[in-house]
Design a protein around this motif. Structure first.
Motif, PDB file in Angstrom:
ATOM      1  N   ILE A   1      59.269  56.233  60.783  1.00 42.74           N
ATOM      2  CA  ILE A   1      60.340  57.155  60.381  1.00 42.74           C
ATOM      3  C   ILE A   1      60.157  58.515  61.049  1.00 42.74           C
ATOM      4  N   ILE A   2      58.913  58.996  61.119  1.00 37.44           N
ATOM      5  CA  ILE A   2      58.650  60.281  61.785  1.00 37.44           C
ATOM      6  C   ILE A   2      59.074  60.219  63.247  1.00 37.44           C
ATOM      7  N   ALA A   3      58.768  59.100  63.914  1.00 31.56           N
ATOM      8  CA  ALA A   3      59.163  58.939  65.317  1.00 31.56           C
ATOM      9  C   ALA A   3      60.685  58.942  65.454  1.00 31.56           C
TER      10      ALA A   3
ATOM     11  N   ASN B   1      63.181  61.583  67.377  1.00 29.31           N
ATOM     12  CA  ASN B   1      64.181  61.096  68.316  1.00 29.31           C
ATOM     13  C   ASN B   1      65.556  61.687  67.995  1.00 29.31           C
ATOM     14  N   THR B   2      65.892  61.765  66.699  1.00 26.20           N
ATOM     15  CA  THR B   2      67.162  62.360  66.283  1.00 26.20           C
ATOM     16  C   THR B   2      67.202  63.836  66.617  1.00 26.20           C
ATOM     17  N   LEU B   3      66.077  64.538  66.404  1.00 29.43           N
ATOM     18  CA  LEU B   3      65.996  65.963  66.768  1.00 29.43           C
ATOM     19  C   LEU B   3      66.329  66.153  68.252  1.00 29.43           C
TER      20      LEU B   3
ATOM     21  N   GLU C   1      68.044  64.185  70.203  1.00 30.73           N
ATOM     22  CA  GLU C   1      69.447  63.866  70.473  1.00 30.73           C
ATOM     23  C   GLU C   1      70.366  65.001  70.018  1.00 30.73           C
ATOM     24  N   VAL C   2      70.085  65.537  68.826  1.00 32.74           N
ATOM     25  CA  VAL C   2      70.915  66.616  68.270  1.00 32.74           C
ATOM     26  C   VAL C   2      70.842  67.873  69.136  1.00 32.74           C
ATOM     27  N   THR C   3      69.639  68.178  69.623  1.00 30.50           N
ATOM     28  CA  THR C   3      69.430  69.405  70.392  1.00 30.50           C
ATOM     29  C   THR C   3      69.659  69.213  71.892  1.00 30.50           C
ATOM     30  N   LYS C   4      69.878  67.944  72.284  1.00 31.92           N
ATOM     31  CA  LYS C   4      70.087  67.606  73.701  1.00 31.92           C
ATOM     32  C   LYS C   4      68.894  68.012  74.577  1.00 31.92           C
ATOM     33  N   ILE C   5      67.685  67.863  74.015  1.00 30.99           N
ATOM     34  CA  ILE C   5      66.467  68.094  74.785  1.00 30.99           C
ATOM     35  C   ILE C   5      66.114  66.781  75.478  1.00 30.99           C
ATOM     36  N   THR C   6      66.375  66.712  76.767  1.00 28.35           N
ATOM     37  CA  THR C   6      66.193  65.464  77.504  1.00 28.35           C
ATOM     38  C   THR C   6      64.784  65.332  78.077  1.00 28.35           C
ATOM     39  N   GLY C   7      64.392  64.118  78.393  1.00 29.29           N
ATOM     40  CA  GLY C   7      63.103  63.846  78.993  1.00 29.29           C
ATOM     41  C   GLY C   7      63.106  64.154  80.480  1.00 29.29           C
ATOM     42  N   PRO C   8      62.026  63.827  81.178  1.00 26.38           N
ATOM     43  CA  PRO C   8      60.868  63.079  80.664  1.00 26.38           C
ATOM     44  C   PRO C   8      60.012  63.923  79.709  1.00 26.38           C
ATOM     45  N   TYR C   9      59.295  63.211  78.821  1.00 31.22           N
ATOM     46  CA  TYR C   9      58.449  63.855  77.824  1.00 31.22           C
ATOM     47  C   TYR C   9      56.982  63.532  78.089  1.00 31.22           C
ATOM     48  N   VAL C  10      56.126  64.498  77.800  1.00 28.43           N
ATOM     49  CA  VAL C  10      54.679  64.256  77.743  1.00 28.43           C
ATOM     50  C   VAL C  10      54.260  64.459  76.294  1.00 28.43           C
ATOM     51  N   LEU C  11      53.594  63.479  75.719  1.00 30.58           N
ATOM     52  CA  LEU C  11      53.264  63.488  74.304  1.00 30.58           C
ATOM     53  C   LEU C  11      51.824  63.929  74.100  1.00 30.58           C
ATOM     54  N   VAL C  12      51.625  64.931  73.244  1.00 33.88           N
ATOM     55  CA  VAL C  12      50.301  65.487  72.963  1.00 33.88           C
ATOM     56  C   VAL C  12      49.998  65.228  71.492  1.00 33.88           C
TER      57      VAL C  12
ATOM     58  N   ARG D   1      52.297  57.504  69.780  1.00 28.21           N
ATOM     59  CA  ARG D   1      52.415  56.135  70.285  1.00 28.21           C
ATOM     60  C   ARG D   1      53.592  55.402  69.649  1.00 28.21           C
ATOM     61  N   GLU D   2      53.965  55.750  68.428  1.00 29.88           N
ATOM     62  CA  GLU D   2      55.181  55.195  67.833  1.00 29.88           C
ATOM     63  C   GLU D   2      56.408  55.708  68.592  1.00 29.88           C
ATOM     64  N   PHE D   3      56.355  56.984  68.998  1.00 30.55           N
ATOM     65  CA  PHE D   3      57.472  57.517  69.779  1.00 30.55           C
ATOM     66  C   PHE D   3      57.516  56.868  71.160  1.00 30.55           C
ATOM     67  N   LEU D   4      56.353  56.619  71.738  1.00 33.44           N
ATOM     68  CA  LEU D   4      56.269  55.891  73.005  1.00 33.44           C
ATOM     69  C   LEU D   4      56.953  54.530  72.877  1.00 33.44           C
ATOM     70  N   HIS D   5      56.776  53.875  71.745  1.00 38.63           N
ATOM     71  CA  HIS D   5      57.402  52.573  71.510  1.00 38.63           C
ATOM     72  C   HIS D   5      58.927  52.696  71.519  1.00 38.63           C
ATOM     73  N   LEU D   6      59.446  53.811  70.981  1.00 40.32           N
ATOM     74  CA  LEU D   6      60.894  54.037  70.948  1.00 40.32           C
ATOM     75  C   LEU D   6      61.465  54.352  72.324  1.00 40.32           C
ATOM     76  N   ARG D   7      60.724  55.134  73.113  1.00 40.84           N
ATOM     77  CA  ARG D   7      61.267  55.660  74.383  1.00 40.84           C
ATOM     78  C   ARG D   7      60.296  55.421  75.539  1.00 40.84           C
ATOM     79  N   PRO D   8      59.855  54.181  75.778  1.00 45.01           N
ATOM     80  CA  PRO D   8      58.800  53.946  76.770  1.00 45.01           C
ATOM     81  C   PRO D   8      59.145  54.405  78.181  1.00 45.01           C
ATOM     82  N   HIS D   9      60.427  54.383  78.533  1.00 41.25           N
ATOM     83  CA  HIS D   9      60.807  54.736  79.904  1.00 41.25           C
ATOM     84  C   HIS D   9      61.012  56.240  80.091  1.00 41.25           C
ATOM     85  N   ASP D  10      60.886  56.997  79.000  1.00 42.66           N
ATOM     86  CA  ASP D  10      61.087  58.443  79.082  1.00 42.66           C
ATOM     87  C   ASP D  10      59.775  59.228  78.992  1.00 42.66           C
TER      88      ASP D  10
END
Length: 310
Positions: free
Chosen positions: A84-86, A90-92, A94-105, A115-124
């Motif tokens: 749910i946090i991931a 993801n909704t944040l 989309e709402v703010t239009k902050i596009t990738g690519p992303y680096v996750l810390v 890693r849950e967010f990675l599962h949602l957006r692996p190509h980003d």
């Protein structure tokens, strides 16, 4: 400039609740350049990262955001499971239009969340920085909980004396920690630790071929959490905590610590073909005790991806 304050944050309206966030270093960001997203550990506010923010000095595009229920973010109607946090992050985006690519810390449990967010957006995802993400903080141990009950972690482990926050930053951190709203959310998150580990294990990210991140780099940072747990054991026993059996189990856990932690850390390199291993010179909360290391690795990652030189 002060870090995460009512004057500096913006809000993303997710419909059911709002999440507070701060964009930094994004003024000249180009479409193909990454933006970093920071995931604090379980029960932790983004306020802990104030020194890292200050040391980066607006040199890297970063989204600093607060999970539901902490500081300026309102509580979510949903339980704070890792999935749910991931999805809320993801909704944040989309709402703010902050596009990738992303680096996750991700620090500690934040590594699980990233890693849950990675599962949602692996190509980003352009890379990951995983900071002491495989420690016993991630999966509660009944024996450890019994022996350390009532032990003041921040004092016993020397964080009061070794943190690198300014007095203003430390006050903001402690005020947030003592807020009843924070405490209520922290309790909800603690109940999600084991389900989160099981949910992540079921995705088998570390053994996928080819690696999920491909050639996008992963930095694995290990700290010295064992030394902190040894200090807490001594104080817990002095307080009379735990049965003899619980103390024995605690000591057994300490005896196996290094081997298990190292194996789990090395397994994280299964995420990518390109990895970097770093050993911190402090305890688990690197963002408080060695923020210059994290700022340096974030800059290294940014430079590696963009070919930029500071």
């Amino acid at each position: 400039m002060a870090f995460f304050t009512q004057e500096t944050v913006q809000y993303a309206d997710l419909g059911s609740h709002k999440l507070a966030f701060l964009l930094d270093g994004t003024e000249s960001r180009k479409d193909n350049q990454p933006i970093f997203i920071v995931f604090p550990g379980v029960t932790s506010s983004i306020n802990q990262w104030a020194a890292v923010y200050r040391l980066l000095d607006h040199s890297v595009p970063i989204l600093w955001y607060e999970r539901a229920g902490y500081s300026f973010s309102s509580p979510s109607p949903s339980p704070p499971s890792s999935t749910i946090i991931a999805k809320e992050l993801n909704t944040l985006l989309e709402v703010t239009k902050i596009t990738g690519p992303y680096v996750l810390v991700g620090h500690s449990w934040g590594g699980t969340l990233s890693r849950e967010f990675l599962h949602l957006r692996p190509h980003d995802i352009a890379g990951m920085v995983l900071i002491d993400t495989v420690t016993s903080y991630v999966v509660p141990d009944p024996a450890i909980n019994a022996v350390t009950k009532g032990v003041d972690y921040i004092t016993v482990c020397g964080i009061v004396d070794t943190h690198k926050l300014t007095p203003e930053e430390w006050k903001a951190f402690m005020d947030e920690e003592e807020d009843p709203k924070h405490g209520a959310q922290a309790e909800k998150e603690m109940a999600q630790l084991i389900p989160a580990r099981l949910a992540l294990d079921s995705k088998e990210q570390l053994t996928k071929q080819p690696a999920i991140l491909g050639d996008n780099p992963v930095v694995v940072i290990r700290a010295h959490g064992k030394e902190e747990f040894e200090k807490m054991y001594i104080v817990g026993v002095e307080m009379g905590n735990g049965t003899e059996e619980e103390r024995r189990q605690y000591r057994q856990h300490m005896a196996e610590w290094e081997e298990k932690e190292e194996a789990a850390s090395q397994a994280l390199f299964g995420l990518s073909k390109k990895g970097k291993y770093v050993r911190a010179a402090c305890g688990h909360n690197v963002q408080l005790q060695q923020p210059e290391l994290l700022a340096g690795e974030i800059k290294w990652m940014y430079d590696s991806i963009t070919g930029h030189s500071h």
